[in-house]
Design a protein around this motif. Structure first.
Motif, mmCIF file in Angstrom:
data_model
loop_
_atom_site.group_PDB
_atom_site.id
_atom_site.type_symbol
_atom_site.label_atom_id
_atom_site.label_comp_id
_atom_site.label_asym_id
_atom_site.label_seq_id
_atom_site.Cartn_x
_atom_site.Cartn_y
_atom_site.Cartn_z
ATOM 1 N N ALA A 63 0.814 -1.212 0.000
ATOM 2 C CA ALA A 63 0.000 0.000 0.000
ATOM 3 C C ALA A 63 0.846 1.261 0.000
ATOM 4 O O ALA A 63 0.411 2.321 -0.440
ATOM 5 C CB ALA A 63 -0.918 -0.011 1.226
ATOM 6 N N LYS A 64 2.096 1.148 0.497
ATOM 7 C CA LYS A 64 2.942 2.329 0.624
ATOM 8 C C LYS A 64 3.946 2.491 -0.513
ATOM 9 O O LYS A 64 4.734 3.426 -0.517
ATOM 10 C CB LYS A 64 3.701 2.266 1.954
ATOM 11 N N VAL A 65 3.903 1.575 -1.485
ATOM 12 C CA VAL A 65 4.863 1.639 -2.587
ATOM 13 C C VAL A 65 4.759 2.972 -3.315
ATOM 14 O O VAL A 65 5.764 3.630 -3.587
ATOM 15 C CB VAL A 65 4.637 0.468 -3.570
ATOM 16 N N LYS A 66 3.524 3.372 -3.641
ATOM 17 C CA LYS A 66 3.338 4.623 -4.366
ATOM 18 C C LYS A 66 3.878 5.794 -3.569
ATOM 19 O O LYS A 66 4.550 6.684 -4.112
ATOM 20 C CB LYS A 66 1.859 4.834 -4.680
ATOM 21 N N ASN A 67 3.600 5.803 -2.267
ATOM 22 C CA ASN A 67 4.051 6.905 -1.419
ATOM 23 C C ASN A 67 5.571 6.983 -1.360
ATOM 24 O O ASN A 67 6.140 8.073 -1.446
ATOM 25 C CB ASN A 67 3.485 6.756 0.003
ATOM 26 N N ILE A 68 6.255 5.844 -1.207
ATOM 27 C CA ILE A 68 7.708 5.882 -1.073
ATOM 28 C C ILE A 68 8.358 6.277 -2.388
ATOM 29 O O ILE A 68 9.402 6.947 -2.400
ATOM 30 C CB ILE A 68 8.260 4.534 -0.546
ATOM 31 N N ILE A 69 7.757 5.921 -3.514
ATOM 32 C CA ILE A 69 8.309 6.350 -4.803
ATOM 33 C C ILE A 69 8.179 7.862 -4.947
ATOM 34 O O ILE A 69 9.070 8.531 -5.479
ATOM 35 C CB ILE A 69 7.602 5.618 -5.961
ATOM 36 N N GLU A 70 7.095 8.429 -4.427
ATOM 37 C CA GLU A 70 6.947 9.880 -4.432
ATOM 38 C C GLU A 70 8.028 10.532 -3.580
ATOM 39 O O GLU A 70 8.596 11.568 -3.952
ATOM 40 C CB GLU A 70 5.563 10.263 -3.908
ATOM 41 N N GLU B 100 10.991 9.247 -2.937
ATOM 42 C CA GLU B 100 12.248 9.111 -3.688
ATOM 43 C C GLU B 100 12.369 10.223 -4.724
ATOM 44 O O GLU B 100 13.443 10.810 -4.917
ATOM 45 C CB GLU B 100 12.304 7.739 -4.361
ATOM 46 N N GLY B 101 11.258 10.538 -5.390
ATOM 47 C CA GLY B 101 11.262 11.630 -6.357
ATOM 48 C C GLY B 101 11.512 12.967 -5.691
ATOM 49 O O GLY B 101 12.242 13.820 -6.225
ATOM 50 N N ASN B 102 10.925 13.170 -4.508
ATOM 51 C CA ASN B 102 11.153 14.402 -3.761
ATOM 52 C C ASN B 102 12.622 14.561 -3.390
ATOM 53 O O ASN B 102 13.178 15.668 -3.434
ATOM 54 C CB ASN B 102 10.304 14.413 -2.487
ATOM 55 N N LEU B 103 13.254 13.449 -3.047
ATOM 56 C CA LEU B 103 14.664 13.491 -2.668
ATOM 57 C C LEU B 103 15.530 13.882 -3.859
ATOM 58 O O LEU B 103 16.413 14.738 -3.749
ATOM 59 C CB LEU B 103 15.093 12.133 -2.113
ATOM 60 N N VAL B 104 15.282 13.262 -5.010
ATOM 61 C CA VAL B 104 16.034 13.606 -6.213
ATOM 62 C C VAL B 104 15.808 15.070 -6.575
ATOM 63 O O VAL B 104 16.750 15.804 -6.898
ATOM 64 C CB VAL B 104 15.615 12.693 -7.391
ATOM 65 N N GLY B 105 14.556 15.522 -6.492
ATOM 66 C CA GLY B 105 14.248 16.912 -6.798
ATOM 67 C C GLY B 105 14.945 17.878 -5.869
ATOM 68 O O GLY B 105 15.458 18.924 -6.303
ATOM 69 N N ALA B 106 15.001 17.537 -4.596
ATOM 70 C CA ALA B 106 15.654 18.409 -3.617
ATOM 71 C C ALA B 106 17.137 18.585 -3.931
ATOM 72 O O ALA B 106 17.686 19.691 -3.819
ATOM 73 C CB ALA B 106 15.480 17.831 -2.214
ATOM 74 N N LEU B 107 17.790 17.502 -4.341
ATOM 75 C CA LEU B 107 19.221 17.576 -4.648
ATOM 76 C C LEU B 107 19.485 18.385 -5.912
ATOM 77 O O LEU B 107 20.521 19.060 -6.022
ATOM 78 C CB LEU B 107 19.795 16.168 -4.791
ATOM 79 N N LEU B 108 18.564 18.325 -6.861
ATOM 80 C CA LEU B 108 18.716 19.121 -8.081
ATOM 81 C C LEU B 108 18.491 20.605 -7.797
ATOM 82 O O LEU B 108 19.091 21.468 -8.442
ATOM 83 C CB LEU B 108 17.734 18.644 -9.153
ATOM 84 N N TYR C 293 13.529 13.199 3.729
ATOM 85 C CA TYR C 293 13.191 12.326 2.601
ATOM 86 C C TYR C 293 14.160 11.145 2.557
ATOM 87 O O TYR C 293 13.757 10.005 2.348
ATOM 88 C CB TYR C 293 13.276 13.079 1.272
ATOM 89 N N ALA C 294 15.454 11.452 2.751
ATOM 90 C CA ALA C 294 16.474 10.399 2.705
ATOM 91 C C ALA C 294 16.247 9.361 3.798
ATOM 92 O O ALA C 294 16.390 8.158 3.568
ATOM 93 C CB ALA C 294 17.868 11.014 2.838
ATOM 94 N N ALA C 295 15.894 9.830 4.997
ATOM 95 C CA ALA C 295 15.640 8.910 6.101
ATOM 96 C C ALA C 295 14.427 8.028 5.814
ATOM 97 O O ALA C 295 14.418 6.834 6.137
ATOM 98 C CB ALA C 295 15.423 9.695 7.395
ATOM 99 N N MET C 296 13.410 8.596 5.182
ATOM 100 C CA MET C 296 12.217 7.823 4.824
ATOM 101 C C MET C 296 12.544 6.765 3.776
ATOM 102 O O MET C 296 12.058 5.633 3.851
ATOM 103 C CB MET C 296 11.125 8.765 4.331
ATOM 104 N N VAL C 297 13.373 7.133 2.801
ATOM 105 C CA VAL C 297 13.787 6.187 1.769
ATOM 106 C C VAL C 297 14.577 5.036 2.392
ATOM 107 O O VAL C 297 14.357 3.867 2.082
ATOM 108 C CB VAL C 297 14.627 6.894 0.691
#
Length: 200
Positions: free
Chosen positions: A31-38, A40-48, A127-131
Motif C-alpha cells: 500500500a505504501k509503494v506509491k508513497n515511497i516512490i513519491e 524518492e522523487g522528492n529526494l532527487v528533486g531536492a538535490l537538483l 526524505y532520505a531517512a524515509m527512503v
C-alpha cells in the motif's frame, strides 16, 4: 513439559501468528509503494534544487535503498557527478542519463516532475531517512518471507537457523550504518548493544 526439538533433520513449524504478521507487513508495504516512490522523487528533486545538500543526504540513503529503478539511477548519477566535481542540475543530469541510453522525453519528464513536486529542498534529510527506512522494512519482510518459505518447504532446522543467522548479520550491518557506529559489541550479557556514546 514439552521440549524444543532441535534435531537438524526435523522440520519446524512456523507459528500462525508469524503468518499473520508477515501478511500484514506485506500488505502494508504494498500500500505504501506509491508513497515511497513519491518520496524518492522528492529526494532527487531536492538535490537538483540545492546541491549543497548532497553530502549530508549521501550519509543517510544509498542508491540500493531506492525502489524505483529510474530514480535509483538518477540518484546514483547525481552522486557520481558531484564526486567528480561536475556541475549538477536538471540539464547536466539529463545529459548524463541520455548518454546512458535513456530516451530524452521519458527522462526529462521525470526530472521536471521531481523538481516541481518537491515540497522543499530543506526536507531532503527527512526524505532520505524515509527512503532508507522503507528499504530496511522491505528487507525485513523479505527476510521473514524467506524464513517462512524455508519452513513451509520442510527445510531442516539447521538450515533454517543458518538463514536466521545470515539475516542477523545483515541486521547488524544495518545498525552500524543507521547509527553511524564503527562496531557493535557484546555487553557481556549475551545481548548485542549499539554504543551511542551516551552515559547514564
Amino acid at each position: 513439559m514439552s521440549r524444543l526439538n532441535l534435531d537438524p533433520m526435523t522440520p519446524i513449524r512456523m507459528p500462525c501468528c508469524v503468518d499473520s504478521v508477515i501478511g500484514r507487513c506485506a500488505r502494508g508495504c504494498s500500500a505504501k509503494v506509491k508513497n515511497i516512490i513519491e518520496v524518492e522523487g522528492n529526494l532527487v528533486g531536492a538535490l537538483l534544487l540545492d546541491n549543497s545538500l548532497i553530502p549530508a543526504v549521501w550519509a543517510i540513503a544509498k542508491p540500493s535503498d531506492f525502489l524505483d529503478t529510474l530514480l535509483k539511477q538518477m540518484y546514483d548519477t547525481i552522486m557520481w557527478m558531484y564526486e567528480s566535481h561536475d556541475y549538477v542540475d536538471a540539464v547536466t543530469l539529463l545529459h548524463e542519463l541520455i548518454n546512458d541510453g535513456h530516451k530524452r522525453d521519458a527522462v526529462e519528464n521525470v526530472i521536471i516532475n521531481c523538481m516541481e513536486e518537491c515540497p522543499s529542498p530543506a526536507g531532503a534529510d527527512q526524505y532520505a531517512a524515509m527512503v532508507r527506512d522503507a528499504s530496511i522494512r522491505r528487507g525485513l519482510v523479505a527476510g521473514a518471507e524467506a524464513i517462512k518459505a524455508a519452513v513451509d518447504q520442510g527445510t531442516p532446522t539447521s538450515e533454517v537457523l543458518g538463514i536466521c543467522e545470515g539475516l542477523s548479520q545483515s541486521a547488524t550491518r544495518t545498525l552500524k550504518r543507521v547509527f553511524h557506529v564503527s562496531e557493535v559489541e557484546d555487553d557481556g550479557l549475551g545481548d548485542t548493544g549499539v554504543h551511542t556514546g551516551y552515559k547514564s
